[in-house]
Design a protein around this motif. Structure first.
Motif, PDB file in Angstrom:
ATOM      1  N   VAL A   1       0.847  -1.199   0.000  1.00  0.00           N
ATOM      2  CA  VAL A   1       0.000   0.000   0.000  1.00  0.00           C
ATOM      3  C   VAL A   1       0.879   1.244   0.000  1.00  0.00           C
ATOM      4  O   VAL A   1       0.608   2.218  -0.712  1.00  0.00           O
ATOM      5  N   ARG A   2       1.951   1.218   0.783  1.00  0.00           N
ATOM      6  CA  ARG A   2       2.885   2.350   0.823  1.00  0.00           C
ATOM      7  C   ARG A   2       3.505   2.582  -0.548  1.00  0.00           C
ATOM      8  O   ARG A   2       3.584   3.715  -1.033  1.00  0.00           O
ATOM      9  N   LYS A   3       3.947   1.511  -1.210  1.00  0.00           N
ATOM     10  CA  LYS A   3       4.538   1.622  -2.541  1.00  0.00           C
ATOM     11  C   LYS A   3       3.502   2.089  -3.564  1.00  0.00           C
ATOM     12  O   LYS A   3       3.804   2.895  -4.443  1.00  0.00           O
ATOM     13  N   PHE A   4       2.288   1.567  -3.442  1.00  0.00           N
ATOM     14  CA  PHE A   4       1.240   1.873  -4.414  1.00  0.00           C
ATOM     15  C   PHE A   4       0.814   3.339  -4.332  1.00  0.00           C
ATOM     16  O   PHE A   4       0.473   3.945  -5.344  1.00  0.00           O
ATOM     17  N   LYS A   5       0.833   3.909  -3.128  1.00  0.00           N
ATOM     18  CA  LYS A   5       0.458   5.320  -2.988  1.00  0.00           C
ATOM     19  C   LYS A   5       1.448   6.236  -3.699  1.00  0.00           C
ATOM     20  O   LYS A   5       1.082   7.321  -4.134  1.00  0.00           O
ATOM     21  N   THR A   6       2.707   5.799  -3.825  1.00  0.00           N
ATOM     22  CA  THR A   6       3.725   6.617  -4.481  1.00  0.00           C
ATOM     23  C   THR A   6       3.910   6.274  -5.954  1.00  0.00           C
ATOM     24  O   THR A   6       4.750   6.879  -6.621  1.00  0.00           O
ATOM     25  N   TRP A   7       3.140   5.340  -6.481  1.00  0.00           N
ATOM     26  CA  TRP A   7       3.246   4.953  -7.886  1.00  0.00           C
ATOM     27  C   TRP A   7       2.884   6.141  -8.771  1.00  0.00           C
ATOM     28  O   TRP A   7       1.899   6.836  -8.534  1.00  0.00           O
ATOM     29  N   ASN A   8       3.645   6.363  -9.817  1.00  0.00           N
ATOM     30  CA  ASN A   8       3.452   7.538 -10.663  1.00  0.00           C
ATOM     31  C   ASN A   8       2.480   7.324 -11.817  1.00  0.00           C
ATOM     32  O   ASN A   8       2.224   8.250 -12.573  1.00  0.00           O
ATOM     33  N   GLY A   9       1.945   6.157 -12.004  1.00  0.00           N
ATOM     34  CA  GLY A   9       0.939   5.899 -13.023  1.00  0.00           C
ATOM     35  C   GLY A   9       1.509   5.496 -14.372  1.00  0.00           C
ATOM     36  O   GLY A   9       0.782   5.478 -15.359  1.00  0.00           O
ATOM     37  N   GLU A  10       2.770   5.171 -14.436  1.00  0.00           N
ATOM     38  CA  GLU A  10       3.377   4.779 -15.704  1.00  0.00           C
ATOM     39  C   GLU A  10       3.211   3.283 -15.940  1.00  0.00           C
ATOM     40  O   GLU A  10       3.285   2.477 -15.019  1.00  0.00           O
ATOM     41  N   ALA A  11       2.992   2.950 -17.206  1.00  0.00           N
ATOM     42  CA  ALA A  11       2.822   1.540 -17.559  1.00  0.00           C
ATOM     43  C   ALA A  11       4.150   0.786 -17.473  1.00  0.00           C
ATOM     44  O   ALA A  11       4.155  -0.432 -17.335  1.00  0.00           O
ATOM     45  N   LYS A  12       5.281   1.509 -17.541  1.00  0.00           N
ATOM     46  CA  LYS A  12       6.590   0.843 -17.477  1.00  0.00           C
ATOM     47  C   LYS A  12       6.799   0.160 -16.131  1.00  0.00           C
ATOM     48  O   LYS A  12       7.479  -0.851 -16.047  1.00  0.00           O
ATOM     49  N   SER A  13       6.219   0.721 -15.072  1.00  0.00           N
ATOM     50  CA  SER A  13       6.440   0.166 -13.742  1.00  0.00           C
ATOM     51  C   SER A  13       5.355  -0.825 -13.328  1.00  0.00           C
ATOM     52  O   SER A  13       5.302  -1.227 -12.162  1.00  0.00           O
ATOM     53  N   LEU A  14       4.503  -1.244 -14.258  1.00  0.00           N
ATOM     54  CA  LEU A  14       3.455  -2.223 -13.942  1.00  0.00           C
ATOM     55  C   LEU A  14       4.007  -3.561 -13.447  1.00  0.00           C
ATOM     56  O   LEU A  14       3.431  -4.149 -12.521  1.00  0.00           O
ATOM     57  N   PRO A  15       5.087  -4.083 -13.995  1.00  0.00           N
ATOM     58  CA  PRO A  15       5.570  -5.375 -13.488  1.00  0.00           C
ATOM     59  C   PRO A  15       5.998  -5.338 -12.021  1.00  0.00           C
ATOM     60  O   PRO A  15       6.026  -6.374 -11.362  1.00  0.00           O
ATOM     61  N   LYS A  16       6.304  -4.159 -11.501  1.00  0.00           N
ATOM     62  CA  LYS A  16       6.704  -4.053 -10.099  1.00  0.00           C
ATOM     63  C   LYS A  16       5.504  -4.079  -9.157  1.00  0.00           C
ATOM     64  O   LYS A  16       5.666  -4.299  -7.963  1.00  0.00           O
ATOM     65  N   LEU A  17       4.317  -3.851  -9.692  1.00  0.00           N
ATOM     66  CA  LEU A  17       3.109  -3.817  -8.867  1.00  0.00           C
ATOM     67  C   LEU A  17       2.519  -5.213  -8.743  1.00  0.00           C
ATOM     68  O   LEU A  17       2.416  -5.946  -9.727  1.00  0.00           O
ATOM     69  N   LYS A  18       2.116  -5.547  -7.530  1.00  0.00           N
ATOM     70  CA  LYS A  18       1.543  -6.868  -7.275  1.00  0.00           C
ATOM     71  C   LYS A  18       0.027  -6.774  -7.388  1.00  0.00           C
ATOM     72  O   LYS A  18      -0.606  -5.961  -6.717  1.00  0.00           O
ATOM     73  N   LEU A  19      -0.539  -7.621  -8.225  1.00  0.00           N
ATOM     74  CA  LEU A  19      -1.985  -7.680  -8.397  1.00  0.00           C
ATOM     75  C   LEU A  19      -2.477  -9.013  -7.853  1.00  0.00           C
ATOM     76  O   LEU A  19      -1.806 -10.030  -7.955  1.00  0.00           O
TER      77      LEU A  19
END
Length: 171
Positions: free
Chosen positions: A136-154
């Protein structure tokens, strides 16, 4: 007077020649490659829009979500188009004409809502892992770029089934 330089004329290719078939194959292959790139980009765009919605609608004071609060958030996500559907119905009801101006958009919205509701009630809808405080902490700082999608856990999140226990044994 010097001679004029010879211009290379593009010779016409016979439609049934091997060269014409080779050109047709290469253009077809190129168009298929472009279509795949566009399809992949549209899928990524949909995922980014979904994640941005969750990021915008998160509560800033909550460090992690428990299951009931996350279910409420997903329910709000499923109802995100209600205002637009109301606007479309108002536009269609104005006057005494039978307007089908926004029918395609209305149909696309209803199909998407039905599909997402079906996923949420059965196998699970893919959402960011808001059950994990570190994520949640990481997700709040996500900048909305598609390049960083693999770093996000779904995760696949489904609606909790009722906890009623049915006694099937006979005594």
């Amino acid at each position: 007077m010097p001679k004029a330089p010879k211009q290379k004329s593009k010779s016409l290719i016979h439609p049934n020649s091997r060269k014409a078939l080779q050109l047709a194959r290469s253009t077809h292959k190129h168009h298929k490659k472009l279509d795949k790139i566009k399809e992949k980009a549209s899928k990524l765009d949909g995922v980014v829009k979904k994640l941005l919605w969750f990021q915008e609608n998160m509560d800033d004071q909550i460090t992690y979500y428990d299951r009931p609060i996350l279910e409420d958030l997903v329910e709000r996500y499923l109802q995100r188009f209600t205002d637009e559907l109301e606007q479309i119905s108002i536009i269609q009801n104005v006057g005494c004409r039978n307007s089908t101006q926004h029918h395609a958009r209305e149909r696309a919205i209803t199909i998407a809502q039905e599909h997402e509701a079906m996923l949420f009630n059965s196998a699970g809808i893919e959402i960011p892992d808001l059950l994990n405080a570190e994520f949640v902490r990481k997700f709040k700082t996500w900048n909305g770029e598609a390049k960083s999608l693999p770093k996000l856990k779904l995760i696949k999140f489904a609606k909790a089934k009722s906890n009623t226990i049915v006694n099937t044994s006979r005594s």
